[in-house]
Scaffold this active site. Structure first.
Site, PDB file in Angstrom:
ATOM      1  N   ASP A 175     -22.468  -1.820   5.665  1.00  0.00           N
ATOM      2  CA  ASP A 175     -23.073  -1.866   4.326  1.00  0.00           C
ATOM      3  C   ASP A 175     -24.082  -2.995   4.171  1.00  0.00           C
ATOM      4  OD1 ASP A 175     -21.466   0.285   3.588  1.00  0.00           O
ATOM      5  OD2 ASP A 175     -19.852  -1.036   2.912  1.00  0.00           O
TER       6      ASP A 175
ATOM      7  N   LYS B  76     -28.672  -1.014   6.061  1.00  0.00           N
ATOM      8  CA  LYS B  76     -29.341  -0.318   7.170  1.00  0.00           C
ATOM      9  C   LYS B  76     -30.171   0.857   6.671  1.00  0.00           C
ATOM     10  CE  LYS B  76     -25.279   0.311   8.923  1.00  0.00           C
ATOM     11  NZ  LYS B  76     -24.476  -0.547   8.028  1.00  0.00           N
TER      12      LYS B  76
ATOM     13  N   GLY C 267     -22.217   5.224   4.761  1.00  0.00           N
ATOM     14  CA  GLY C 267     -22.853   5.531   3.478  1.00  0.00           C
ATOM     15  C   GLY C 267     -24.116   4.695   3.414  1.00  0.00           C
ATOM     16  N   HIS C 268     -25.240   5.327   3.615  1.00  0.00           N
ATOM     17  CA  HIS C 268     -26.509   4.594   3.680  1.00  0.00           C
ATOM     18  C   HIS C 268     -27.345   4.906   2.441  1.00  0.00           C
ATOM     19  CE1 HIS C 268     -26.258   4.153   8.351  1.00  0.00           C
ATOM     20  NE2 HIS C 268     -25.217   3.667   7.717  1.00  0.00           N
TER      21      HIS C 268
ATOM     22  N   GLN D 147     -22.187   1.571  10.440  1.00  0.00           N
ATOM     23  CA  GLN D 147     -21.187   0.494  10.446  1.00  0.00           C
ATOM     24  C   GLN D 147     -21.857  -0.838  10.848  1.00  0.00           C
ATOM     25  OE1 GLN D 147     -20.019   3.675  12.201  1.00  0.00           O
ATOM     26  NE2 GLN D 147     -19.691   4.153  10.081  1.00  0.00           N
TER      27      GLN D 147
END
Ligand code: GDP
Ligand code: IMO
Ligand code: MG
Length: 449
Positions: free
Chosen positions: A33, A36, A60-61, A242
């Protein structure tokens, strides 16, 4: 350019063009988080190809531009640029149900023009994986890892125990049926062991054959696509998921994910030779966060943590869980910079620190009366590490509108320089807000990508 990649899919390589291709890696260097998605999207506007090489829909981007926010889980963050070829490579664990849902969500948000390919060798997340993930977490009780319950660990387990199904199996119904039967024989026993209902072969088969109709045309040998891109004048971006402290080998084991987010795993996870990996951007928050369980040396439990959490909207994109907050940890940053070969930091959420009287950076740990400069291998020892801090002046100014390094307050500049000094790695990018436009590009070589 992109049509060239596709048209020349099985072509003879043009070695004269080798030097013209450029690769850039965007990798998380803390506990995930870090931002990225934002950095990948920033470069994706200029990239011919974006490749995800590990992880799955545990990621979750977030990407924000033109006043709209998007959240991606397994789809690469280059999806917003119609000219960019997006690749979900073999090192990922692909949940096809989730991919279809993500694509539908994107469609509903007006993103309809995109290019997406999925590796035929990518491990496929099956219905039993999330069931086993949840059951195993429940069984562990207080010792749970705090996974996203997306079935990531069980999917990688099946891959390595050679029981897994792969995306390419969907293209061959007879073979898929054989593999599914073999897997269910074992997996249904496991489900029963956890007190769960076994899965019905026919139901799963029918569901996945429907999926094959939708995703089938996107499934191919993506290593060939990437190889062709390398040997043409393509700009390729590798998007890690990650962060290195969640790495299965080098992270805070066992409180980790089941893949390696580092640049080091791109070669295997994308199906290209290691010599093609260059230009690594380590994405790091200006502080630290962690979601899920496990040791976190610089964790804060006071009002500052609350302030940072609210200001940075530090709640998980996938699970909505509040993220744990801590000061910037230079021990971790040095470690991940070394392991992933980070050339530049992208220092994220810098705006969130504005307004604090003092800011701290952890420069080392005290362990058993000794100063240690790298994380110990066991979480048992890591939990005993006491951070050694330096304290620096904070800054009050709102920096969300700063367009250049020079515009930053002196105290903020001193913070950036201190991070460079402590980690031995230059800060190439500073992010002062979630929007694509709130990005200060410092490095000339990154500007040139
Ligand atoms: P990822 O998983 O590494 O892509 O990061 P996430 O998207 O899960 O979390 C990063 C969060 O920070 C998202 O909500 C982003 O919109 C947000 N973000 C990214 N960069 C900045 C920044 O510079 N400032 C602020 N305030 N938010 C940011
Ligand atoms: P992005 O790509 C933050 C964490 C989970 C848990 C551990 C194992 O958005 O940075 P898993 O479901 O992978 O078996 O969970 O890893 N985790 C993440 N934390 N960001 C992520 O992805 C994460 N993906 C997994 O919270 O602690
Ligand atoms: Mg995330």
């Amino acid at each position: 350019m992109n049509s060239k990649i596709l048209n020349s899919q099985f072509s003879i390589l043009n070695s004269q063009l080798y030097h013209m291709s450029e690769r850039l890696v965007v990798t998380g260097s803390q506990w995930g988080d870090e931002g990225k998605g934002k950095i990948t999207d920033y470069f994706a506007c200029r990239a011919d190809m974006v490749v995800r090489y590990q992880g799955g829909n545990n990621a979750g981007h977030s990407v924000m531009f033109d006043g709209k926010k998007y959240s991606l889980q397994s789809i690469p963050s280059g999806i917003f640029n119609p000219k960019t070829v997006n690749v979900m490579a073999n090192g990922m664990v692909v949940n096809p149900v989730s991919v279809i849902a993500e694509l539908e969500k994107l469609h509903n948000q007006g993103i309809t023009d995109y290019q997406l390919y999925i590796s035929d060798r990518a491990a496929m997340v099956m219905p039993w994986h999330s069931m086993l993930d949840g059951a195993s977490e429940n069984l562990k009780g207080d010792a749970k890892i705090g996974t996203t319950k997306k079935g990531i660990g069980p999917a990688y387990t099946d891959k390595y125990s050679r029981l897994g199904l792969r995306m390419g199996d969907l293209l061959d119904p007879e073979y898929f049926a054989e593999r599914l039967k073999a897997a269910l024989e074992v997996k249904n026993m496991e489900l029963k062991m956890y007190g769960l209902e076994p899965l019905d072969y026919q139901q799963v088969y029918d569901q996945y054959m429907e999926i094959a109709k939708i995703l089938g045309p996107r499934i191919c040998d993506t290593s060939l696509l990437i190889d062709d891109a390398i040997h043409s004048d393509a700009k390729i971006l590798f998007e890690g998921a990650q962060g290195m402290m969640l790495c299965i080998d080098h992270g805070t084991y066992p409180y980790v994910t089941s893949s390696c987010p580092s640049a080091a795993s791109i070669s295997q996870g994308a199906g290209i030779a290691p010599k093609w990996i260059e230009n690594v951007v380590g994405v790091a928050k200006a502080y630290c966060t962690r979601v899920g369980e496990g040791p976190f040396p610089t964790e804060l439990f006071d009002e500052t943590a609350h302030e940072i959490r609210e200001r940075g909207h530090e709640y998980g994109t996938v699970t909505g869980r509040p993220r744990r907050i801590g000061w910037f940890d230079a021990v971790v940053a040095r470690y991940t910079s070394r392991l992933a070969g980070i050339d530049y930091w992208a220092l994220m959420l810098f705006d969130v620190l504005s307004g604090l009287d003092k800011v701290k950076i952890c420069i080392g740990y005290e362990l058993d009366g000794q100063e240690v400069m790298a994380p110990p291998s066991t979480i048992h020892k890591l939990a005993q590490c006491k951070p050694i801090y330096i304290e620096m002046e904070g800054w009050k100014e709102d920096i969300t509108g700063c367009k250049s390094y020079d515009e930053l307050p002196e105290a903020a500049k001193a913070y950036v320089r201190k991070i460079e000094e402590l980690t031995g790695t230059k800060v190439g990018i500073i992010s002062v807000g979630p929007d694509r436009s709130q990005t200060i590009m410092i490095s000339e070589s990154l500007k040139a990508f």
